[in-house]
Design a protein around this motif. Structure first.
Motif, PDB file in Angstrom:
ATOM      1  N   ILE A   1       0.846  -1.205   0.000  1.00 36.80           N
ATOM      2  CA  ILE A   1       0.000   0.000   0.000  1.00 36.80           C
ATOM      3  C   ILE A   1       0.875   1.246   0.000  1.00 36.80           C
ATOM      4  O   ILE A   1       0.622   2.205  -0.733  1.00 36.80           O
ATOM      5  CB  ILE A   1      -0.955  -0.019   1.215  1.00 36.80           C
ATOM      6  CG1 ILE A   1      -2.021  -1.096   1.011  1.00 36.80           C
ATOM      7  CG2 ILE A   1      -1.623   1.332   1.402  1.00 36.80           C
ATOM      8  CD1 ILE A   1      -2.976  -1.253   2.164  1.00 36.80           C
TER       9      ILE A   1
ATOM     10  N   ALA B   1       2.192   1.696  -3.464  1.00 35.62           N
ATOM     11  CA  ALA B   1       1.144   2.060  -4.414  1.00 35.62           C
ATOM     12  C   ALA B   1       0.784   3.539  -4.275  1.00 35.62           C
ATOM     13  O   ALA B   1       0.377   4.180  -5.243  1.00 35.62           O
ATOM     14  CB  ALA B   1      -0.087   1.192  -4.187  1.00 35.62           C
ATOM     15  N   LEU B   2       0.922   4.072  -3.054  1.00 32.92           N
ATOM     16  CA  LEU B   2       0.503   5.458  -2.832  1.00 32.92           C
ATOM     17  C   LEU B   2       1.617   6.459  -3.116  1.00 32.92           C
ATOM     18  O   LEU B   2       1.373   7.655  -3.185  1.00 32.92           O
ATOM     19  CB  LEU B   2       0.034   5.632  -1.380  1.00 32.92           C
ATOM     20  CG  LEU B   2      -1.297   4.967  -1.062  1.00 32.92           C
ATOM     21  CD1 LEU B   2      -1.520   4.956   0.430  1.00 32.92           C
ATOM     22  CD2 LEU B   2      -2.432   5.710  -1.755  1.00 32.92           C
TER      23      LEU B   2
ATOM     24  N   TYR C   1       1.260   9.324  -5.544  1.00 32.27           N
ATOM     25  CA  TYR C   1       0.312  10.416  -5.318  1.00 32.27           C
ATOM     26  C   TYR C   1       0.866  11.494  -4.390  1.00 32.27           C
ATOM     27  O   TYR C   1       0.242  12.509  -4.141  1.00 32.27           O
ATOM     28  CB  TYR C   1      -0.992   9.885  -4.716  1.00 32.27           C
ATOM     29  CG  TYR C   1      -1.666   8.871  -5.597  1.00 32.27           C
ATOM     30  CD1 TYR C   1      -2.263   9.275  -6.791  1.00 32.27           C
ATOM     31  CD2 TYR C   1      -1.705   7.533  -5.238  1.00 32.27           C
ATOM     32  CE1 TYR C   1      -2.864   8.344  -7.614  1.00 32.27           C
ATOM     33  CE2 TYR C   1      -2.308   6.600  -6.066  1.00 32.27           C
ATOM     34  CZ  TYR C   1      -2.887   7.007  -7.246  1.00 32.27           C
ATOM     35  OH  TYR C   1      -3.485   6.092  -8.048  1.00 32.27           O
TER      36      TYR C   1
ATOM     37  N   ASP D   1       0.204  16.754   0.730  1.00 29.21           N
ATOM     38  CA  ASP D   1      -0.124  15.351   0.468  1.00 29.21           C
ATOM     39  C   ASP D   1       0.496  14.461   1.533  1.00 29.21           C
ATOM     40  O   ASP D   1      -0.117  13.510   2.007  1.00 29.21           O
ATOM     41  CB  ASP D   1       0.430  14.905  -0.899  1.00 29.21           C
ATOM     42  CG  ASP D   1      -0.268  15.610  -2.040  1.00 29.21           C
ATOM     43  OD1 ASP D   1      -1.413  16.036  -1.850  1.00 29.21           O
ATOM     44  OD2 ASP D   1       0.349  15.732  -3.124  1.00 29.21           O
TER      45      ASP D   1
ATOM     46  N   SER E   1      -2.673  14.245   3.681  1.00 25.73           N
ATOM     47  CA  SER E   1      -3.346  13.446   2.656  1.00 25.73           C
ATOM     48  C   SER E   1      -4.057  14.326   1.653  1.00 25.73           C
ATOM     49  O   SER E   1      -5.043  13.914   1.054  1.00 25.73           O
ATOM     50  CB  SER E   1      -4.379  12.506   3.277  1.00 25.73           C
ATOM     51  OG  SER E   1      -3.729  11.567   4.038  1.00 25.73           O
ATOM     52  N   GLY E   2      -3.598  15.568   1.496  1.00 27.39           N
ATOM     53  CA  GLY E   2      -4.232  16.464   0.544  1.00 27.39           C
ATOM     54  C   GLY E   2      -5.714  16.681   0.813  1.00 27.39           C
ATOM     55  O   GLY E   2      -6.468  17.032  -0.077  1.00 27.39           O
TER      56      GLY E   2
ATOM     57  N   SER F   1      -8.290  14.597   1.239  1.00 25.30           N
ATOM     58  CA  SER F   1      -9.023  13.938   0.169  1.00 25.30           C
ATOM     59  C   SER F   1      -9.598  12.594   0.592  1.00 25.30           C
ATOM     60  O   SER F   1     -10.004  11.799  -0.231  1.00 25.30           O
ATOM     61  CB  SER F   1      -8.058  13.704  -0.999  1.00 25.30           C
ATOM     62  OG  SER F   1      -7.041  12.826  -0.564  1.00 25.30           O
TER      63      SER F   1
ATOM     64  N   THR G   1      -1.371   9.398   4.102  1.00 27.77           N
ATOM     65  CA  THR G   1      -2.343   8.598   3.353  1.00 27.77           C
ATOM     66  C   THR G   1      -2.091   7.110   3.556  1.00 27.77           C
ATOM     67  O   THR G   1      -3.028   6.351   3.795  1.00 27.77           O
ATOM     68  CB  THR G   1      -2.255   8.898   1.851  1.00 27.77           C
ATOM     69  OG1 THR G   1      -2.160  10.299   1.696  1.00 27.77           O
ATOM     70  CG2 THR G   1      -3.469   8.396   1.132  1.00 27.77           C
TER      71      THR G   1
ATOM     72  N   TYR H   1      -4.662   4.534   5.176  1.00 24.29           N
ATOM     73  CA  TYR H   1      -5.169   3.377   4.443  1.00 24.29           C
ATOM     74  C   TYR H   1      -4.795   2.065   5.122  1.00 24.29           C
ATOM     75  O   TYR H   1      -5.595   1.148   5.213  1.00 24.29           O
ATOM     76  CB  TYR H   1      -4.671   3.418   2.991  1.00 24.29           C
ATOM     77  CG  TYR H   1      -5.514   4.308   2.098  1.00 24.29           C
ATOM     78  CD1 TYR H   1      -6.541   5.074   2.633  1.00 24.29           C
ATOM     79  CD2 TYR H   1      -5.319   4.374   0.745  1.00 24.29           C
ATOM     80  CE1 TYR H   1      -7.320   5.890   1.845  1.00 24.29           C
ATOM     81  CE2 TYR H   1      -6.103   5.189  -0.072  1.00 24.29           C
ATOM     82  CZ  TYR H   1      -7.100   5.945   0.497  1.00 24.29           C
ATOM     83  OH  TYR H   1      -7.874   6.741  -0.297  1.00 24.29           O
TER      84      TYR H   1
ATOM     85  N   MET I   1      -7.693  10.382  -3.324  1.00 27.80           N
ATOM     86  CA  MET I   1      -6.540   9.556  -3.676  1.00 27.80           C
ATOM     87  C   MET I   1      -6.945   8.470  -4.668  1.00 27.80           C
ATOM     88  O   MET I   1      -8.044   7.961  -4.623  1.00 27.80           O
ATOM     89  CB  MET I   1      -5.974   8.901  -2.424  1.00 27.80           C
ATOM     90  CG  MET I   1      -5.136   9.842  -1.586  1.00 27.80           C
ATOM     91  SD  MET I   1      -3.616  10.314  -2.423  1.00 27.80           S
ATOM     92  CE  MET I   1      -3.408  11.969  -1.801  1.00 27.80           C
ATOM     93  N   GLY I   2      -6.020   8.130  -5.534  1.00 24.77           N
ATOM     94  CA  GLY I   2      -6.359   7.244  -6.636  1.00 24.77           C
ATOM     95  C   GLY I   2      -6.514   5.785  -6.290  1.00 24.77           C
ATOM     96  O   GLY I   2      -6.843   4.970  -7.137  1.00 24.77           O
ATOM     97  N   LEU I   3      -6.227   5.432  -5.029  1.00 24.48           N
ATOM     98  CA  LEU I   3      -6.267   4.017  -4.690  1.00 24.48           C
ATOM     99  C   LEU I   3      -7.568   3.693  -3.964  1.00 24.48           C
ATOM    100  O   LEU I   3      -7.938   4.361  -3.013  1.00 24.48           O
ATOM    101  CB  LEU I   3      -5.078   3.680  -3.776  1.00 24.48           C
ATOM    102  CG  LEU I   3      -5.010   2.252  -3.279  1.00 24.48           C
ATOM    103  CD1 LEU I   3      -4.549   1.321  -4.372  1.00 24.48           C
ATOM    104  CD2 LEU I   3      -4.062   2.168  -2.096  1.00 24.48           C
TER     105      LEU I   3
ATOM    106  N   ILE J   1      -9.127   1.594  -1.426  1.00 19.59           N
ATOM    107  CA  ILE J   1      -8.592   0.763  -0.346  1.00 19.59           C
ATOM    108  C   ILE J   1      -9.314  -0.581  -0.253  1.00 19.59           C
ATOM    109  O   ILE J   1      -8.781  -1.557   0.262  1.00 19.59           O
ATOM    110  CB  ILE J   1      -8.632   1.517   1.002  1.00 19.59           C
ATOM    111  CG1 ILE J   1      -7.978   0.728   2.138  1.00 19.59           C
ATOM    112  CG2 ILE J   1     -10.033   1.884   1.400  1.00 19.59           C
ATOM    113  CD1 ILE J   1      -6.518   0.448   1.940  1.00 19.59           C
TER     114      ILE J   1
ATOM    115  N   PRO K   1      -7.002  -3.653  -1.962  1.00 21.00           N
ATOM    116  CA  PRO K   1      -6.013  -4.405  -1.166  1.00 21.00           C
ATOM    117  C   PRO K   1      -6.641  -5.169   0.000  1.00 21.00           C
ATOM    118  O   PRO K   1      -6.250  -6.314   0.259  1.00 21.00           O
ATOM    119  CB  PRO K   1      -5.041  -3.331  -0.671  1.00 21.00           C
ATOM    120  CG  PRO K   1      -5.640  -2.031  -0.996  1.00 21.00           C
ATOM    121  CD  PRO K   1      -6.639  -2.234  -2.084  1.00 21.00           C
TER     122      PRO K   1
END
Lengths: 646, 64
Positions: A23, A26-27, A30, A36, A40-41, A43, A176, A180, B1-3, B5, B8
């Motif tokens: 994870i 993957a982040l 961004y 960010d 986390s911007g 978001s 972020t 997550y 955010m583009g993911l 969650i 996963p």
């Protein structure tokens, strides 16, 4: 002694580790600006922020500690949830979130700077930064010790590997990825521990039988080694309020109703949930005002049910131990490695001299700190006289003879009892997940406060954004290294840690008064806030210096100035201390405010103070989705729980 | 955010569910004091949870 771990258990742990690190990677793409990385911007969807809000608080210490309290105090431990957390979370969502989120402050100390001035921000950010590092270190030490005692894992190795994993994903994905992974960890914790609790309850014969057994435990608490020698009313462990209302001597916590409602429910819980940046950071990262306000409300739903997962296992363990089912007992306090050689030698000497059990126990007791059971020593002597025991058999026998319970080991002892390989891996992963979620929470809150409130504010103003992001990454590494250092300090000098925790208790207790007055009374001045907070902190130290819990000697437990009052328990002293310093901070802030000139105009305070901020528009929301309505429903549900378990 | 969650989380629990179910299927060591193949049953629970996370996430991805 140790649990056998099979390849399948290790594979489960490894799969989990691979996913959390994945994870982070993957982040990574961004994360472009410092906003960010630290925020986390803004978001994050509400349900994600909500579960992260809960998970960041659900560190290993909470999980292990609540099960321990469940075993020590029974159902009354639920007050930490149903009187403590839930009302405070609802208050945060309905009344305070509009200012935290609406002011665009990037952290709680920054809000204090906007509302008051630099002094209050500085005081709050330094104490918060130091506190998070120590809290994280204490929790890491507790976990590594537990893993060592019950699984035989190497202390240093588990400490460094766990921290390394957290470091990788926080470094890659910033807040972020912390958020997550906290959501993933939340489900891991719930799904990993639920089967253990369920098997335990099934083994016990269900809730009704458990209640029956706990009624007997309450009438004979000494039998299972609880720190209460006299019989209590039969409902002392199975009802939440009746033993509290019967007075502090009628319940195992040793507290009265005022301390619970005002000290715990109002001061401590509101102080934690409404001002602690660790949790509020999660709500601040939400994508809009509505989501930010729903964050604590969404978190409140599972929080309300958490006692089933974290307190019930403790109650099951004490019940099983009382009836001695399949020879189950609460794990005994471990004898320290350094005490073993002398203890074994003493035992052999006394056994060879055919001394009786009383004399042997007395001699061993001077070497081994935790209390020994004379009957067990007698049995060990008898076994030795039949056939000479080797030193490792004596070691095991001595450890078994310890009568004091190690309540922190309750959770793992149940895991060990009920989980076949496979499920065992899952439960251990859940424990590691709780540890990592707590640690990532601390680290992300620490790096934000350090970078924005200390570094940018005082050390390096007006640098470009990339510089602050670089700083954030550096301080993430530093923060984790500092926590590891604290873990080692905690493992070597438990006294030093007690002092640190004590001092932070002093700082935290009055904090909510400052926020309450600041947010809801426009007149509150900066002088009032700063000196009120300082005075409140001093008053907690003074209170601690003048009071003592029963059965302790003056010193670290209190009474280092003089002993004016003796409280029935440490918890009672703690709750009353909070109540006292809150009142002191409130009175001082009020008085100083009235004596000083107002230093912020109405204009400057718009968006920061209740009366000067336009109400958040909610017309487009369905009436059921409005925070006030949701909050009321949650409080009602909480009230019903309190009545059911009355 | 583009993911998302849910992906996963879904993949992880599906995988863990399969692993646990397999373990329960192959060696039926009942949970102590419990005449129940807990690995098999809890593995199925994890599997269902994983799929419940995955399926809506897949649909959301398709829509985009």
């Amino acid at each position: 002694m140790h649990i056998q771990i099979q390849p399948i258990d290790y594979s489960i742990i490894l799969i989990y580790v691979a996913f959390v690190i994945g994870i982070g990677f993957a982040l990574k793409r961004y994360i472009k600006t410092s906003a960010d990385f630290f925020l986390s911007g803004r978001s994050i969807p509400a349900w994600v922020a909500g579960l992260a809000f809960l998970s960041a608080n659900l560190g290993a210490l909470e999980l292990v500690g609540m099960a321990a309290s469940g075993a020590k105090y029974g159902l009354a431990t639920c007050h930490f949830y149903w009187v403590g957390a839930i009302p405070a979370m609802v208050f945060l969502a309905v009344f305070m979130m509009p200012f935290y989120y609406g002011s665009k402050a990037r952290s709680v100390p920054e809000y204090l700077k906007m509302r008051f001035d630099e002094r209050t921000r500085c005081l709050n950010s330094i104490s918060f930064a130091v506190m998070t590092v120590f809290a994280s270190g204490i929790s890491m030490n507790a976990l590594a010790k537990l893993l060592h005692q019950l699984l035989g894992w190497n202390y240093d190795l588990s400490l460094w590997i766990c921290s390394g994993v957290v470091l990788i994903y926080v470094l890659k994905g910033g807040l972020t990825s912390a958020i997550y992974t906290e959501v993933l960890q939340f489900f891991m914790i719930v799904l990993g521990f639920a089967p253990v609790v369920w098997l335990g309850l099934k083994d016990m014969g269900g809730w009704v039988t458990l209640k029956e057994v706990l009624r007997n435990v309450a009438q004979d608490p000494a039998k299972v080694g609880l720190a209460h020698d006299t019989a209590l009313a039969s409902n002392a462990m199975t009802s939440a309020w009746q033993p509290i209302f019967s007075g502090s001597s009628a319940n195992l916590m040793g507290v009265d109703w005022f301390a619970i409602i005002f000290g715990l429910g109002f001061v401590l819980s509101f102080g934690y949930w409404c001002t602690n940046f660790l949790v509020i950071q999660r709500a601040m990262s939400a994508k809009d005002m509505g989501a930010a306000r729903r964050t604590p409300l969404i978190a409140a739903v599972p929080k309300m049910l958490f006692p089933i997962l974290v307190i019930l296992p403790g109650m099951i363990a004490i019940g099983l131990s009382y009836i001695g089912k399949d020879n189950y007992r609460l794990p005994p306090v471990a004898i320290s490695e350094s005490a073993y050689p002398a203890a074994v030698e003493t035992f052999q000497k006394f056994a060879a001299g055919r001394m009786n059990a009383t004399a042997t126990t007395a001699a061993l007791q001077t070497i081994i700190k935790p209390k020994l059971s004379e009957a067990k020593i007698a049995a060990l002597l008898a076994a030795d006289s039949q056939q000479k025991l080797d030193s490792s058999a004596i070691r095991n026998g001595l450890q078994d003879a310890v009568a004091d319970n190690d309540y922190d080991g309750v959770i793992l002892s149940l895991v060990k009892k009920y989980c076949p390989s496979g499920l065992l891996g899952l439960a251990l992963t859940a424990l590691l997940a709780s540890f990592m979620s707590g640690m990532a929470g601390n680290v992300t809150a620490f790096n934000t406060v350090w970078t924005y409130d200390l570094y940018q504010a005082y050390l390096a103003k007006n640098k470009n954004d990339a510089h602050y992001m670089w700083m954030g990454r550096v301080v993430t590494v530093v923060g984790i290294l500092l926590s590891i250092a604290c873990a080692y300090v905690a493992s070597n000098y438990s006294n030093a840690m007690d002092i640190v925790q004590l001092v932070f208790g002093f700082v935290n207790a009055p904090l909510f008064a400052t926020f309450l007055l600041g947010m809801f009374w426009a007149r509150t001045t900066s002088h009032g806030a700063f000196f009120g907070l300082l005075g409140g902190t001093l008053s907690s130290a003074l209170f601690h210096g003048l009071t003592l819990p029963a059965g302790s000697t003056a010193g670290i437990k209190g009474g280092w100035l003089a002993t004016l009052t003796v409280f029935p328990s440490e918890m009672a002293q703690n709750f009353w201390l909070a109540a006292c310093s809150f009142s002191a901070c409130l009175t001082l802030t009020l008085t100083i405010t009235l004596l000083t000139k107002r230093d912020k105009s109405d204009n400057e305070l718009t968006g920061l103070v209740y009366s000067l901020t336009p109400k958040v528009k909610e017309h487009d929301l369905h009436w059921l989705a409005r925070p006030a309505v949701l909050g009321t429903l949650l409080l009602l549900a909480c009230l019903i729980l309190n009545i059911i378990f009355w | 955010m583009g993911l998302d969650i849910r992906l996963p989380i879904g993949y992880m629990f599906t995988l863990l569910g399969l692993l646990l179910t397999g373990q329960g299927w192959l060696n039926n060591n009942n949970a102590y004091q419990c005449s129940l193949n807990i690995n098999l049953w809890w593995g199925l629970v994890l599997l269902v949870f994983g799929l419940l996370m995955l399926i809506p996430a897949w649909f959301a991805k398709k829509k985009q």
